[in-house]
Design a protein around this motif. Sequence first.
Motif, mmCIF file in Angstrom:
data_model
loop_
_atom_site.group_PDB
_atom_site.id
_atom_site.type_symbol
_atom_site.label_atom_id
_atom_site.label_comp_id
_atom_site.label_asym_id
_atom_site.label_seq_id
_atom_site.Cartn_x
_atom_site.Cartn_y
_atom_site.Cartn_z
ATOM 1 N N ALA A 14 6.860 25.023 -8.103
ATOM 2 C CA ALA A 14 6.366 25.671 -9.321
ATOM 3 C C ALA A 14 4.890 25.399 -9.551
ATOM 4 N N THR A 15 4.422 24.217 -9.166
ATOM 5 C CA THR A 15 3.006 23.884 -9.327
ATOM 6 C C THR A 15 2.205 24.110 -8.056
ATOM 7 N N ASP A 16 2.848 24.084 -6.891
ATOM 8 C CA ASP A 16 2.113 24.037 -5.629
ATOM 9 C C ASP A 16 2.019 25.357 -4.878
ATOM 10 N N ARG A 17 2.951 26.274 -5.117
ATOM 11 C CA ARG A 17 2.882 27.549 -4.387
ATOM 12 C C ARG A 17 1.589 28.285 -4.737
ATOM 13 N N GLY A 18 0.909 28.780 -3.710
ATOM 14 C CA GLY A 18 -0.351 29.489 -3.909
ATOM 15 C C GLY A 18 -1.539 28.564 -4.100
ATOM 16 N N LYS A 19 -1.314 27.264 -4.066
ATOM 17 C CA LYS A 19 -2.397 26.293 -4.222
ATOM 18 C C LYS A 19 -2.395 25.351 -3.023
ATOM 19 N N LEU A 20 -2.922 24.163 -3.196
ATOM 20 C CA LEU A 20 -3.030 23.201 -2.091
ATOM 21 C C LEU A 20 -3.762 23.815 -0.897
ATOM 22 N N ARG A 21 -4.816 24.570 -1.191
ATOM 23 C CA ARG A 21 -5.666 25.111 -0.131
ATOM 24 C C ARG A 21 -6.733 24.061 0.180
ATOM 25 N N HIS B 290 0.832 -1.200 0.000
ATOM 26 C CA HIS B 290 0.000 0.000 0.000
ATOM 27 C C HIS B 290 0.867 1.251 0.000
ATOM 28 N N ASP B 291 0.395 2.281 -0.689
ATOM 29 C CA ASP B 291 1.033 3.588 -0.592
ATOM 30 C C ASP B 291 0.179 4.428 0.358
ATOM 31 N N GLY B 292 -0.429 5.506 -0.101
ATOM 32 C CA GLY B 292 -1.266 6.316 0.779
ATOM 33 C C GLY B 292 -2.720 5.897 0.726
ATOM 34 N N LEU B 293 -3.519 6.477 1.636
ATOM 35 C CA LEU B 293 -4.972 6.294 1.554
ATOM 36 C C LEU B 293 -5.590 7.332 0.622
ATOM 37 N N PHE B 294 -5.146 8.587 0.760
ATOM 38 C CA PHE B 294 -5.806 9.687 0.063
ATOM 39 C C PHE B 294 -4.820 10.842 -0.008
ATOM 40 N N ASP B 295 -4.353 11.176 -1.212
ATOM 41 C CA ASP B 295 -3.378 12.247 -1.381
ATOM 42 C C ASP B 295 -3.957 13.395 -2.205
ATOM 43 N N ILE B 296 -3.491 14.605 -1.907
ATOM 44 C CA ILE B 296 -3.904 15.827 -2.601
ATOM 45 C C ILE B 296 -2.615 16.511 -3.043
ATOM 46 N N VAL B 297 -2.339 16.525 -4.358
ATOM 47 C CA VAL B 297 -0.992 16.843 -4.813
ATOM 48 C C VAL B 297 -0.997 17.627 -6.122
ATOM 49 N N ARG B 298 0.199 18.105 -6.497
ATOM 50 C CA ARG B 298 0.530 18.670 -7.798
ATOM 51 C C ARG B 298 -0.438 19.758 -8.258
ATOM 52 N N GLY B 299 -0.505 20.813 -7.462
ATOM 53 C CA GLY B 299 -1.313 21.959 -7.831
ATOM 54 C C GLY B 299 -2.793 21.802 -7.592
ATOM 55 N N ALA B 300 -3.218 20.757 -6.917
ATOM 56 C CA ALA B 300 -4.622 20.661 -6.530
ATOM 57 C C ALA B 300 -4.974 21.848 -5.640
ATOM 58 N N ASP B 301 -6.238 22.265 -5.668
ATOM 59 C CA ASP B 301 -6.594 23.488 -4.957
ATOM 60 C C ASP B 301 -8.086 23.496 -4.659
#
Length: 446
Positions: free
Chosen positions: A298-305, A261-272
């Motif tokens: 580059a993809t995540d700054r200002g995002k991942l809210r 198994h890896d993660g259960l639930f990930d929020i990544v790469r510029g998701a917002d």
Amino acid sequence: MPARTRHIRAVAVTLGCASMALALSVPAQAAPQPRHHGAGIERAVLPAGDGWAAAEGSTTGGADAAPEHVYTVTDRAELVAAFEEAGDAPKIVRVAGTIHGNSDADGTPIGCEQYETGGYTLEKYLAAYDPEVWGTGRTPEGPLEDARAASAKLQQAAVNVRVPSNTTLIGVGENPEIIGASLQVRDVSNVIVRNISFEDTYDCFPQWDPTDGSAGAWNSEYDNLVVYGSRHVWVDHNTFSDGDRPDSGQPHYFGQVYQQHDGLFDIVRGADLVTVSWNVLKDHDKTMLIGNSDGAGATDRGKLRVTLHHNLFKDVKERAPRVRFGQVDSYNNHFVATRAGSYGYTYGIGAESRLVAEHNAFTLAGGVDRATVLKKWSEAPLTAENNYVNGRRTDLIAVHNAGVPGEQLTEGAGWTPGLRTTVHHPRAVPVLVGLKAGAGRASGRR
């Protein structure tokens, strides 16, 4: 049997006659369903002000779906077909019963051996890359590693299921569940996922890496749910776990757990603009990443809210969540650790993160050090106020800094959350979350 339904099964049979992996990756045609009793929950939208997913517009999923874009699906082929047929049009996809990601065209579960190709077997792989034979200074390469990678690619075609924009995916009836599939909410917008148990998204072909850490490690793919580069996502009243395949029951090879198994639930790469509410996440190791690389600025700054509220995290070892870059609001969650020996930390403070963790409840077994609730991975400030540990108000930052003097944390995330529903007293959180969180407890109104 209606002609449209006969066509679904006919396509599935045709697919079953082809290569197993190709059959799994090509969708059957799904039949639209009329609106059903209980449409209130199916057409529910995120309430105004409910976390980051309520910012900069709204999150409505498939609430505006026309009757021909309301589907009931009972296996993987029908699930993929519904997404394929409706595309980005508003749609409601109702999961009835159990859907297996690792299954044939008729929805019958299959085992890992069905994906093996190029002469791969686990026994041969273990013999070839035993540290006594291969050594510990380089990663596996050669015919058997190539065969493992090719086998993994066949499984990936079955396990990963892409969710389009403007979708409500919702469980209906008794015990709706998705086992062994990885839902990919990738580069889309306006998605709602509710009332489903997600279990055991396992990797048949973990890779051995003798250079990972001091003793090597088995590395696996797949999360139950991934939000990748997407906006306006609401994940509500679901249950995430390893099901009948807990890490604690896995064998050890080369002295390390055979990690499937890896993660259960990930929020990544510029998701917002994501709200995660009233879910249960339990019995897992690496639980949730919000941001998956220090080098993804580059993809995540200002995002991942992201907002996390009224979730139960029970007996998870770490990453609940581990945060990079994002402004994350975590309030009114209940964190339970019943086994001191399997607890690592709860909140991971990562690169450029701005975590606000307030009004949460922690129920920790004897032997769990309160100083380890927070884990410093990078220099980043956080706010952690009015949290209760075993019924007592606890300054998590002060306790951490006193107990882990070599990893001092800085107080003050520098922002104040403004998108919250009712904030409950932390002493009330264990009862409220215990009664209302998880699959089977969603309602049409919030």
